[in-house]
Design an enzyme around this catalytic site. Structure first.
Site, PDB file in Angstrom:
ATOM      1  N   LYS A  20     132.302 -64.707  66.953  1.00  0.00           N
ATOM      2  CA  LYS A  20     133.518 -64.535  66.143  1.00  0.00           C
ATOM      3  C   LYS A  20     133.646 -65.707  65.165  1.00  0.00           C
ATOM      4  O   LYS A  20     132.635 -66.231  64.706  1.00  0.00           O
ATOM      5  CB  LYS A  20     134.737 -64.353  67.059  1.00  0.00           C
ATOM      6  N   GLY A  29     139.565 -60.605  74.983  1.00  0.00           N
ATOM      7  CA  GLY A  29     140.206 -61.919  74.958  1.00  0.00           C
ATOM      8  C   GLY A  29     141.434 -62.036  75.842  1.00  0.00           C
ATOM      9  O   GLY A  29     142.199 -62.985  75.724  1.00  0.00           O
ATOM     10  N   GLU A  88     138.601 -56.016  65.870  1.00  0.00           N
ATOM     11  CA  GLU A  88     139.311 -57.050  65.110  1.00  0.00           C
ATOM     12  C   GLU A  88     139.198 -56.783  63.609  1.00  0.00           C
ATOM     13  O   GLU A  88     140.123 -57.057  62.856  1.00  0.00           O
ATOM     14  CB  GLU A  88     138.769 -58.439  65.489  1.00  0.00           C
ATOM     15  N   SER A 123     136.318 -59.240  77.857  1.00  0.00           N
ATOM     16  CA  SER A 123     136.493 -60.194  78.960  1.00  0.00           C
ATOM     17  C   SER A 123     135.341 -60.158  79.965  1.00  0.00           C
ATOM     18  O   SER A 123     135.565 -60.302  81.174  1.00  0.00           O
ATOM     19  CB  SER A 123     137.838 -59.987  79.660  1.00  0.00           C
ATOM     20  N   GLU A 173     134.448 -51.263  73.654  1.00  0.00           N
ATOM     21  CA  GLU A 173     135.299 -52.430  73.879  1.00  0.00           C
ATOM     22  C   GLU A 173     136.758 -51.992  73.869  1.00  0.00           C
ATOM     23  O   GLU A 173     137.353 -51.847  72.786  1.00  0.00           O
ATOM     24  CB  GLU A 173     135.090 -53.472  72.778  1.00  0.00           C
ATOM     25  N   ASN A 194     129.023 -62.417  70.670  1.00  0.00           N
ATOM     26  CA  ASN A 194     129.765 -62.380  69.403  1.00  0.00           C
ATOM     27  C   ASN A 194     130.561 -63.679  69.315  1.00  0.00           C
ATOM     28  O   ASN A 194     131.565 -63.835  70.001  1.00  0.00           O
ATOM     29  CB  ASN A 194     130.684 -61.154  69.402  1.00  0.00           C
ATOM     30  N   HIS A 247     133.978 -53.668  64.635  1.00  0.00           N
ATOM     31  CA  HIS A 247     134.675 -54.370  65.718  1.00  0.00           C
ATOM     32  C   HIS A 247     136.180 -54.125  65.581  1.00  0.00           C
ATOM     33  O   HIS A 247     136.703 -54.054  64.471  1.00  0.00           O
ATOM     34  CB  HIS A 247     134.362 -55.873  65.647  1.00  0.00           C
TER      35      HIS A 247
HETATM   36  P1  13P Z   1     135.909 -61.405  74.868  1.00  0.00           P
HETATM   37  O1  13P Z   1     134.640 -61.414  75.682  1.00  0.00           O
HETATM   38  O2  13P Z   1     136.346 -62.776  74.438  1.00  0.00           O
HETATM   39  O3  13P Z   1     136.994 -60.613  75.551  1.00  0.00           O
HETATM   40  O4  13P Z   1     135.586 -60.639  73.499  1.00  0.00           O
HETATM   41  C1  13P Z   1     134.951 -59.405  73.556  1.00  0.00           C
HETATM   42  C2  13P Z   1     134.546 -59.018  72.189  1.00  0.00           C
HETATM   43  O5  13P Z   1     135.394 -58.712  71.363  1.00  0.00           O
HETATM   44  C3  13P Z   1     133.126 -59.044  71.861  1.00  0.00           C
HETATM   45  O6  13P Z   1     132.875 -58.427  70.639  1.00  0.00           O
END
Ligand code: 13P
Length: 238
Positions: free
Chosen positions: A10, A166, A95, A198, A160, A8, A93
């Site tokens: 982002k 992150g 976010e 992570s 997740e 991803n 997601h």
């Molecule tokens: P990270 O691997 O940066 O922690 O992000 C995970 C994520 O949100 C994947 O969708």
């Protein structure tokens, strides 16, 4: 079942660097024994799809609208993603649930729209740190699944934990084992269940070896081709 390693990206990158990243991934992905999907920002889908023509690496969107078309300024439909070369789409997601107030009912509608357009939805669920500390992680995720997955769901679930995204913190193998077993009980046999939060080259092998972990959804490490390929190699176990 083969594991799925999904990246991803982002809201990162611009066209030139993203095309280069996709090209490097294409060269490095030869002979890997897992499925690989990358999810670039919508503006890059066509460019990245062009770079990956004829490669086993597939692409996905990061979100789609629940409606097929219409007056929804700034949104992208599932059919538009498919038209641009995507075969997958991430929905729900954390976010987006946090930044845009997306509810599980909306996520469910998006998953339905994705399947109708011929995309495989990757539906994300996961508890916050406060919910884990209060002992509610399993029930929170169970409710998210019940409300987010449509009848006849033909996709992938990504667990997740919000506090692991992150942050460099990952869930313990015991927590992942317990949560993935719980998710399996909730959704039944079939869909792959990814772990995300992570995931790095250094922890991928142990996380991917946990029972019911069907792959990984990778954020930050998917932007560095060596790291992403190292994670994919950790999944390389047939
Ligand atoms: P990270 O691997 O940066 O922690 O992000 C995970 C994520 O949100 C994947 O969708």
């Amino acid at each position: 079942m083969r594991q799925l390693i999904a990246g991803n990206w982002k809201m990162n990158g611009l066209l030139e660097a993203s095309a280069a990243l996709a090209g490097a991934l294409r060269r490095g992905a030869d002979g890997l024994d897992c499925d690989i999907v990358i999810c670039p920002p919508a503006t890059m889908l066509m460019t990245v799809a062009h770079v990956l023509v004829g490669s086993p690496v597939e692409i996905g969107g990061q979100d789609c609208h629940a409606k097929a078309s219409g007056a929804h300024t700034g949104d992208v439909s599932a059919a538009m993603l498919r038209d641009a070369g995507a075969r997958w789409v991430i929905v729900g997601h954390s976010e987006r649930r946090a930044d845009h107030g997306e509810t599980s009912a909306q996520v469910r509608a998006k998953a339905i729209a994705a399947m109708a357009a011929g995309l495989t939805p990757i539906v994300c669920v996961g508890e916050t740190e406060a919910q884990r500390v209060s002992g509610d992680a399993l029930s929170v995720v169970g409710t998210q699944l019940a409300e987010s997955l449509p009848e006849g769901f033909a996709g992938v679930v990504a667990y997740e934990p919000v506090w692991a995204i992150g942050t460099g913190k990952t869930a313990t193998e015991d927590d992942v084992r317990a949560m993935h077993a719980h998710i399996r009980t909730c959704i039944g046999a079939g869909p792959r269940i990814l772990y995300g939060g992570s995931v790095k080259a250094s922890n991928a092998a142990s996380l991917l070896a946990v029972p019911e972990v069907g792959g990984a959804l990778v954020g930050g490490a998917s932007l560095v081709v060596e790291d992403f390929l190292a994670i994919a190699k950790a999944a390389n176990r047939g």
